[in-house]
Design a protein around this motif. Structure first.
Motif, PDB file in Angstrom:
ATOM      1  N   GLU A   1       2.205   9.550   6.902  1.00  0.00           N
ATOM      2  CA  GLU A   1       1.504   8.263   6.926  1.00  0.00           C
ATOM      3  C   GLU A   1       2.322   7.182   6.231  1.00  0.00           C
ATOM      4  O   GLU A   1       2.393   6.038   6.705  1.00  0.00           O
ATOM      5  CB  GLU A   1       0.133   8.394   6.281  1.00  0.00           C
ATOM      6  CG  GLU A   1      -0.853   9.194   7.100  1.00  0.00           C
ATOM      7  CD  GLU A   1      -2.161   9.445   6.363  1.00  0.00           C
ATOM      8  OE1 GLU A   1      -2.345   8.936   5.237  1.00  0.00           O
ATOM      9  OE2 GLU A   1      -3.014  10.156   6.924  1.00  0.00           O
ATOM     10  N   LEU A   2       2.948   7.537   5.117  1.00  0.00           N
ATOM     11  CA  LEU A   2       3.776   6.567   4.401  1.00  0.00           C
ATOM     12  C   LEU A   2       4.980   6.159   5.239  1.00  0.00           C
ATOM     13  O   LEU A   2       5.339   4.982   5.301  1.00  0.00           O
ATOM     14  CB  LEU A   2       4.231   7.147   3.060  1.00  0.00           C
ATOM     15  CG  LEU A   2       3.149   7.208   1.995  1.00  0.00           C
ATOM     16  CD1 LEU A   2       3.599   8.073   0.832  1.00  0.00           C
ATOM     17  CD2 LEU A   2       2.812   5.818   1.517  1.00  0.00           C
TER      18      LEU A   2
ATOM     19  N   LEU B   1       5.799   2.339   6.395  1.00  0.00           N
ATOM     20  CA  LEU B   1       7.088   1.705   6.104  1.00  0.00           C
ATOM     21  C   LEU B   1       7.789   1.293   7.393  1.00  0.00           C
ATOM     22  O   LEU B   1       8.374   0.201   7.477  1.00  0.00           O
ATOM     23  CB  LEU B   1       7.972   2.654   5.289  1.00  0.00           C
ATOM     24  CG  LEU B   1       7.484   2.954   3.880  1.00  0.00           C
ATOM     25  CD1 LEU B   1       8.326   4.062   3.245  1.00  0.00           C
ATOM     26  CD2 LEU B   1       7.509   1.707   3.014  1.00  0.00           C
ATOM     27  N   ASP B   2       7.722   2.137   8.408  1.00  0.00           N
ATOM     28  CA  ASP B   2       8.346   1.826   9.689  1.00  0.00           C
ATOM     29  C   ASP B   2       7.724   0.578  10.306  1.00  0.00           C
ATOM     30  O   ASP B   2       8.433  -0.324  10.759  1.00  0.00           O
ATOM     31  CB  ASP B   2       8.206   3.024  10.634  1.00  0.00           C
ATOM     32  CG  ASP B   2       8.943   2.808  11.938  1.00  0.00           C
ATOM     33  OD1 ASP B   2      10.147   2.479  11.903  1.00  0.00           O
ATOM     34  OD2 ASP B   2       8.310   2.949  13.008  1.00  0.00           O
ATOM     35  N   ARG B   3       6.384   0.495  10.301  1.00  0.00           N
ATOM     36  CA  ARG B   3       5.711  -0.685  10.851  1.00  0.00           C
ATOM     37  C   ARG B   3       6.062  -1.944  10.071  1.00  0.00           C
ATOM     38  O   ARG B   3       6.287  -3.009  10.651  1.00  0.00           O
ATOM     39  CB  ARG B   3       4.201  -0.470  10.872  1.00  0.00           C
ATOM     40  CG  ARG B   3       3.755   0.419  12.032  1.00  0.00           C
ATOM     41  CD  ARG B   3       2.260   0.571  12.083  1.00  0.00           C
ATOM     42  NE  ARG B   3       1.887   1.540  11.032  1.00  0.00           N
ATOM     43  CZ  ARG B   3       0.837   1.426  10.256  1.00  0.00           C
ATOM     44  NH1 ARG B   3       0.025   0.422  10.358  1.00  0.00           N
ATOM     45  NH2 ARG B   3       0.585   2.348   9.348  1.00  0.00           N
ATOM     46  N   GLY B   4       6.144  -1.811   8.745  1.00  0.00           N
ATOM     47  CA  GLY B   4       6.500  -2.969   7.923  1.00  0.00           C
ATOM     48  C   GLY B   4       7.912  -3.450   8.199  1.00  0.00           C
ATOM     49  O   GLY B   4       8.153  -4.658   8.333  1.00  0.00           O
TER      50      GLY B   4
ATOM     51  N   LEU C   1       0.221  17.109   1.522  1.00  0.00           N
ATOM     52  CA  LEU C   1       1.383  16.353   1.071  1.00  0.00           C
ATOM     53  C   LEU C   1       2.213  15.878   2.267  1.00  0.00           C
ATOM     54  O   LEU C   1       2.640  14.720   2.322  1.00  0.00           O
ATOM     55  CB  LEU C   1       2.221  17.222   0.126  1.00  0.00           C
ATOM     56  CG  LEU C   1       3.277  16.549  -0.699  1.00  0.00           C
ATOM     57  CD1 LEU C   1       2.689  15.443  -1.550  1.00  0.00           C
ATOM     58  CD2 LEU C   1       3.974  17.568  -1.577  1.00  0.00           C
ATOM     59  N   ALA C   2       2.421  16.754   3.235  1.00  0.00           N
ATOM     60  CA  ALA C   2       3.180  16.381   4.431  1.00  0.00           C
ATOM     61  C   ALA C   2       2.483  15.258   5.185  1.00  0.00           C
ATOM     62  O   ALA C   2       3.133  14.310   5.657  1.00  0.00           O
ATOM     63  CB  ALA C   2       3.364  17.595   5.336  1.00  0.00           C
ATOM     64  N   GLN C   3       1.164  15.329   5.300  1.00  0.00           N
ATOM     65  CA  GLN C   3       0.404  14.285   5.982  1.00  0.00           C
ATOM     66  C   GLN C   3       0.554  12.948   5.261  1.00  0.00           C
ATOM     67  O   GLN C   3       0.732  11.903   5.886  1.00  0.00           O
ATOM     68  CB  GLN C   3      -1.066  14.666   6.081  1.00  0.00           C
ATOM     69  CG  GLN C   3      -1.901  13.638   6.800  1.00  0.00           C
ATOM     70  CD  GLN C   3      -3.380  14.024   6.851  1.00  0.00           C
ATOM     71  OE1 GLN C   3      -3.781  15.074   6.386  1.00  0.00           O
ATOM     72  NE2 GLN C   3      -4.183  13.147   7.417  1.00  0.00           N
TER      73      GLN C   3
ATOM     74  N   GLN D   1       0.827  -1.204   0.000  1.00  0.00           N
ATOM     75  CA  GLN D   1       0.000   0.000   0.000  1.00  0.00           C
ATOM     76  C   GLN D   1       0.863   1.257   0.000  1.00  0.00           C
ATOM     77  O   GLN D   1       0.546   2.226  -0.685  1.00  0.00           O
ATOM     78  CB  GLN D   1      -0.938   0.009   1.204  1.00  0.00           C
ATOM     79  CG  GLN D   1      -2.058  -0.995   1.096  1.00  0.00           C
ATOM     80  CD  GLN D   1      -2.909  -1.052   2.353  1.00  0.00           C
ATOM     81  OE1 GLN D   1      -2.596  -0.448   3.366  1.00  0.00           O
ATOM     82  NE2 GLN D   1      -3.999  -1.806   2.277  1.00  0.00           N
ATOM     83  N   ALA D   2       1.952   1.233   0.749  1.00  0.00           N
ATOM     84  CA  ALA D   2       2.863   2.376   0.769  1.00  0.00           C
ATOM     85  C   ALA D   2       3.461   2.597  -0.623  1.00  0.00           C
ATOM     86  O   ALA D   2       3.549   3.730  -1.102  1.00  0.00           O
ATOM     87  CB  ALA D   2       3.967   2.166   1.803  1.00  0.00           C
ATOM     88  N   ARG D   3       3.853   1.514  -1.278  1.00  0.00           N
ATOM     89  CA  ARG D   3       4.372   1.617  -2.640  1.00  0.00           C
ATOM     90  C   ARG D   3       3.349   2.231  -3.581  1.00  0.00           C
ATOM     91  O   ARG D   3       3.658   3.137  -4.367  1.00  0.00           O
ATOM     92  CB  ARG D   3       4.773   0.226  -3.147  1.00  0.00           C
ATOM     93  CG  ARG D   3       5.277   0.236  -4.584  1.00  0.00           C
ATOM     94  CD  ARG D   3       5.084  -1.078  -5.296  1.00  0.00           C
ATOM     95  NE  ARG D   3       3.693  -1.491  -5.269  1.00  0.00           N
ATOM     96  CZ  ARG D   3       3.317  -2.776  -5.306  1.00  0.00           C
ATOM     97  NH1 ARG D   3       4.194  -3.732  -5.362  1.00  0.00           N
ATOM     98  NH2 ARG D   3       2.035  -3.087  -5.301  1.00  0.00           N
TER      99      ARG D   3
END
Length: 85
Positions: free
Chosen positions: A66-67, A71-74, A60-62, A27-29
């Motif tokens: 979130e991304l 990514l950190d959680r993944g 954009l910052a938000q 989803q991040a990708r």
């Protein structure tokens, strides 16, 4: 050509990633791809230095926050697997 099948008793060292973490990375990708498409100029005048972005900077910052969180959680969910010899 014959497909080679992996021997299920043979394990190699590597990272294991839970399925939900893998989906979060996918989803991040996809979100990064969407943001890249939104930010890409569609005409020469949109690439000019004085051109304005259709995206508000706070939005954009938000999205980037979130991304980064996804990514950190993944990455934190990934675990090293070093099978016994």
């Amino acid at each position: 050509m014959r497909k080679l099948r992996a021997d299920p008793t043979t394990h190699t060292a590597g990272y294991l990633l839970p399925e939900d973490a893998y989906r979060a990375l996918e989803q991040a990708r996809d979100r990064l791809d969407l943001l890249a498409r939104l930010a890409a100029p569609r005409a020469v005048q949109e690439d000019a230095p004085e051109a304005e972005s259709p995206l508000r900077l706070t939005v954009l910052a938000q999205c980037f926050e979130e991304l980064a969180d996804q990514l950190d959680r993944g990455l934190r969910a990934a675990r090293w697997s070093n099978p016994l010899p």
